[in-house]
Design a protein around this motif. Structure first.
Motif, PDB file in Angstrom:
ATOM      1  N   ASN A 142       0.857  -1.188   0.000  1.00  0.00           N
ATOM      2  CA  ASN A 142       0.000   0.000   0.000  1.00  0.00           C
ATOM      3  C   ASN A 142       0.886   1.229   0.000  1.00  0.00           C
ATOM      4  O   ASN A 142       1.941   1.246   0.645  1.00  0.00           O
ATOM      5  N   GLN A 143       0.471   2.262  -0.722  1.00  0.00           N
ATOM      6  CA  GLN A 143       1.171   3.532  -0.622  1.00  0.00           C
ATOM      7  C   GLN A 143       0.180   4.677  -0.737  1.00  0.00           C
ATOM      8  O   GLN A 143      -0.821   4.579  -1.464  1.00  0.00           O
ATOM      9  N   THR A 144       0.433   5.724   0.019  1.00  0.00           N
ATOM     10  CA  THR A 144      -0.441   6.897   0.043  1.00  0.00           C
ATOM     11  C   THR A 144       0.400   8.148  -0.113  1.00  0.00           C
ATOM     12  O   THR A 144       1.419   8.313   0.563  1.00  0.00           O
ATOM     13  N   GLU A 145      -0.031   9.021  -1.003  1.00  0.00           N
ATOM     14  CA  GLU A 145       0.678  10.288  -1.223  1.00  0.00           C
ATOM     15  C   GLU A 145      -0.079  11.413  -0.539  1.00  0.00           C
ATOM     16  O   GLU A 145      -1.303  11.531  -0.665  1.00  0.00           O
ATOM     17  N   ILE A 146       0.649  12.252   0.206  1.00  0.00           N
ATOM     18  CA  ILE A 146       0.050  13.365   0.941  1.00  0.00           C
ATOM     19  C   ILE A 146       0.759  14.652   0.548  1.00  0.00           C
ATOM     20  O   ILE A 146       1.996  14.716   0.525  1.00  0.00           O
ATOM     21  N   ASP A 147      -0.025  15.697   0.235  1.00  0.00           N
ATOM     22  CA  ASP A 147       0.571  17.012  -0.014  1.00  0.00           C
ATOM     23  C   ASP A 147       1.221  17.525   1.264  1.00  0.00           C
ATOM     24  O   ASP A 147       0.684  17.355   2.361  1.00  0.00           O
ATOM     25  N   ALA A 148       2.385  18.134   1.119  1.00  0.00           N
ATOM     26  CA  ALA A 148       3.110  18.631   2.282  1.00  0.00           C
ATOM     27  C   ALA A 148       3.888  19.885   1.920  1.00  0.00           C
ATOM     28  O   ALA A 148       4.295  20.068   0.766  1.00  0.00           O
ATOM     29  N   SER A 149       4.079  20.729   2.908  1.00  0.00           N
ATOM     30  CA  SER A 149       4.943  21.892   2.746  1.00  0.00           C
ATOM     31  C   SER A 149       6.338  21.479   3.188  1.00  0.00           C
ATOM     32  O   SER A 149       6.556  21.195   4.373  1.00  0.00           O
ATOM     33  N   ILE A 150       7.275  21.421   2.247  1.00  0.00           N
ATOM     34  CA  ILE A 150       8.595  20.855   2.526  1.00  0.00           C
ATOM     35  C   ILE A 150       9.674  21.903   2.310  1.00  0.00           C
ATOM     36  O   ILE A 150       9.770  22.518   1.242  1.00  0.00           O
ATOM     37  N   ASP A 151      10.474  22.083   3.327  1.00  0.00           N
ATOM     38  CA  ASP A 151      11.609  22.993   3.263  1.00  0.00           C
ATOM     39  C   ASP A 151      12.873  22.171   3.428  1.00  0.00           C
ATOM     40  O   ASP A 151      13.149  21.659   4.513  1.00  0.00           O
ATOM     41  N   GLY A 152      13.624  22.000   2.338  1.00  0.00           N
ATOM     42  CA  GLY A 152      14.842  21.206   2.441  1.00  0.00           C
ATOM     43  C   GLY A 152      15.018  20.257   1.281  1.00  0.00           C
ATOM     44  O   GLY A 152      14.497  20.482   0.175  1.00  0.00           O
ATOM     45  N   ASN A 153      15.750  19.179   1.538  1.00  0.00           N
ATOM     46  CA  ASN A 153      16.170  18.253   0.489  1.00  0.00           C
ATOM     47  C   ASN A 153      15.260  17.031   0.404  1.00  0.00           C
ATOM     48  O   ASN A 153      14.640  16.653   1.395  1.00  0.00           O
ATOM     49  N   PRO A 154      15.210  16.398  -0.774  1.00  0.00           N
ATOM     50  CA  PRO A 154      14.457  15.143  -0.872  1.00  0.00           C
ATOM     51  C   PRO A 154      15.146  14.044  -0.048  1.00  0.00           C
ATOM     52  O   PRO A 154      16.362  14.076   0.153  1.00  0.00           O
ATOM     53  N   LEU A 155      14.347  13.088   0.438  1.00  0.00           N
ATOM     54  CA  LEU A 155      14.909  12.032   1.283  1.00  0.00           C
ATOM     55  C   LEU A 155      13.996  10.815   1.270  1.00  0.00           C
ATOM     56  O   LEU A 155      12.771  10.945   1.310  1.00  0.00           O
ATOM     57  N   LEU A 156      14.607   9.647   1.220  1.00  0.00           N
ATOM     58  CA  LEU A 156      13.888   8.389   1.441  1.00  0.00           C
ATOM     59  C   LEU A 156      14.382   7.818   2.763  1.00  0.00           C
ATOM     60  O   LEU A 156      15.576   7.552   2.925  1.00  0.00           O
ATOM     61  N   ILE A 157      13.457   7.663   3.717  1.00  0.00           N
ATOM     62  CA  ILE A 157      13.822   7.191   5.057  1.00  0.00           C
ATOM     63  C   ILE A 157      12.752   6.194   5.516  1.00  0.00           C
ATOM     64  O   ILE A 157      11.612   6.230   5.022  1.00  0.00           O
ATOM     65  N   ALA A 158      13.117   5.305   6.418  1.00  0.00           N
ATOM     66  CA  ALA A 158      12.170   4.296   6.896  1.00  0.00           C
ATOM     67  C   ALA A 158      12.040   4.374   8.417  1.00  0.00           C
ATOM     68  O   ALA A 158      13.029   4.587   9.130  1.00  0.00           O
ATOM     69  N   PHE A 159      10.803   4.196   8.893  1.00  0.00           N
ATOM     70  CA  PHE A 159      10.536   4.170  10.327  1.00  0.00           C
ATOM     71  C   PHE A 159       9.650   2.977  10.658  1.00  0.00           C
ATOM     72  O   PHE A 159       8.978   2.425   9.783  1.00  0.00           O
ATOM     73  N   ASN A 160       9.626   2.610  11.925  1.00  0.00           N
ATOM     74  CA  ASN A 160       8.669   1.616  12.405  1.00  0.00           C
ATOM     75  C   ASN A 160       7.276   2.238  12.316  1.00  0.00           C
ATOM     76  O   ASN A 160       6.997   3.243  12.979  1.00  0.00           O
TER      77      ASN A 160
END
Length: 377
Positions: free
Chosen positions: A311-329
């Motif tokens: 499953n994947q869900t895309e959410i609009d966000a206000s982002i200040d900074g660099n792109p990143l792929l990170i994983a969390f529990n």
């Protein structure tokens, strides 16, 4: 002892104290509830020697006295009574408590109250007063992050520090950290540092009710205990010995990217990802993509399972900074988002191997640090 009490009040009082009853103890009296007359009221107490809860309820006292009653049997019996009034009388010689209500007549075999461990009786006014709703909110936002692993007892507790009129609670389990601060109405005469079992604080939140009343936190000198005193309820807990880790070192001092998004959308996306991620390693991938002139930034939350799909869900966000792929529990993400009250939440990140920080937007009193998980291939 001879008393008359409303069934509803007695049932409610037993519900409050019963969670402190010891289900498996070498001391039979710890499986009982102390029932005693106390200055015109009925006092109910239960303890497992680590946690003790006392509740006072209104009653008509005809004869003073006390005994200890088998907690489970007594609670189940009172719960089945339909008549409003419950009459109780004790035969001291046989330690038998007779309970009459309507057409029901019961004799319960009891244990002498002299065998029940003494409960603390600190002087009122010696502690720190906290508004009950503030305290419950702090516990809700912190206690869930404490460890349940008894191998490191200190992490099963919540660090409570008071410096002047500033109260801070912090809990960590090695993978996440919750910190919540508040200001007290009046300053403490001395600094306080104590580690209170998270379970005790969760019980306190459960039994303390609502409203504008105060909870008084008392630390009797030299006893290794904390007492929380309310109008009709008292909770006492052993403190956890040891030194709590210096959690300030865990909180990142810098960030590369700050992403602001709707709390409800983020929580919903995490719940959907968790349906699949929980079958594996609970890994949720968070793909942060800043926007451009024509396109808003977005965060994609995804979870997958070898067996059931993804499953994947895309959410609009206000982002200040660099792109990143990170994983969390993903469970950790869901649990912290469930205790955030603001409409928007900020996720602060730097690199995929560094902790992330979650903050409610517009609320400086709370922060949550969450360690990243290995992304793999």
């Amino acid at each position: 002892m001879k008393v008359s009490v409303l069934q509803e009040n007695l049932a409610q009082g037993l519900n409050i104290v019963s969670r402190a009853v010891s289900p498996r103890s070498t001391l039979p009296v710890l499986s009982n509830v102390l029932v005693a007359t106390d200055e015109g009221r009925l006092r109910l107490s239960a303890t497992n020697l680590e946690l003790g809860i006392t509740c006072w309820i209104g009653a008509k006292i005809e004869q003073e006295g006390s005994t200890t009653v088998p907690a489970r049997t007594f609670t189940e019996l009172i719960g089945t009574l339909s008549d409003q009034q419950v009459e109780m009388s004790l035969s001291v010689r046989t330690q038998t408590l007779n309970i009459q209500s309507g057409t029901s007549n019961t004799d319960l075999k009891c244990i002498d109250s002299q065998e029940f461990p003494p409960m603390p009786s600190p002087e009122a006014g010696d502690g720190i007063k906290i508004k009950v709703n503030d305290l419950k909110e702090m516990i809700r936002q912190v206690a869930f992050a404490a460890s349940s692993d008894e191998a490191r007892p200190i992490l099963t507790g919540v660090l409570v520090t008071i410096d002047g009129d500033h109260l801070t609670m912090a809990a960590a389990d090695g993978f996440r950290l919750s910190v919540r601060k508040t200001e007290l109405a009046s300053a403490s005469a001395r600094p306080i540092v104590a580690v209170v079992p998270a379970r005790a604080l969760s019980e306190l939140a459960r039994i303390s009710g609502d409203g504008d009343q105060d909870v008084e936190m008392i630390l009797p000198p030299g006893r290794g205990q904390v007492v929380f005193q309310m109008k009709d309820i008292q909770l006492v807990s052993q403190l956890i010995e040891g030194t709590f880790p210096d959690y300030e070192q865990i909180i990142p001092k810098t960030r590369e990217t700050r992403s602001v998004l709707a709390t409800s959308s983020y929580l919903k996306a995490c719940k959907q990802a968790e349906i699949f991620a929980r079958e594996g390693s609970h890994i949720a991938r968070i793909n942060i993509t800043p926007g451009g002139e024509l396109k808003p930034g977005s965060i994609v939350i995804s979870g997958q399972s070898e067996e059931t799909g993804s499953n994947q869900t895309e959410i609009d966000a206000s982002i200040d900074g660099n792109p990143l792929l990170i994983a969390f529990n993903v469970r950790f993400l869901r649990e912290v988002l469930e205790v955030i009250n603001t409409p928007e939440v900020a996720l602060e990140t730097s690199i995929d191997t560094a902790p992330g920080v979650i903050r409610p937007v517009g609320d400086e009193k709370f922060l949550h640090v969450i360690m990243p998980m290995h992304l793999g291939s």
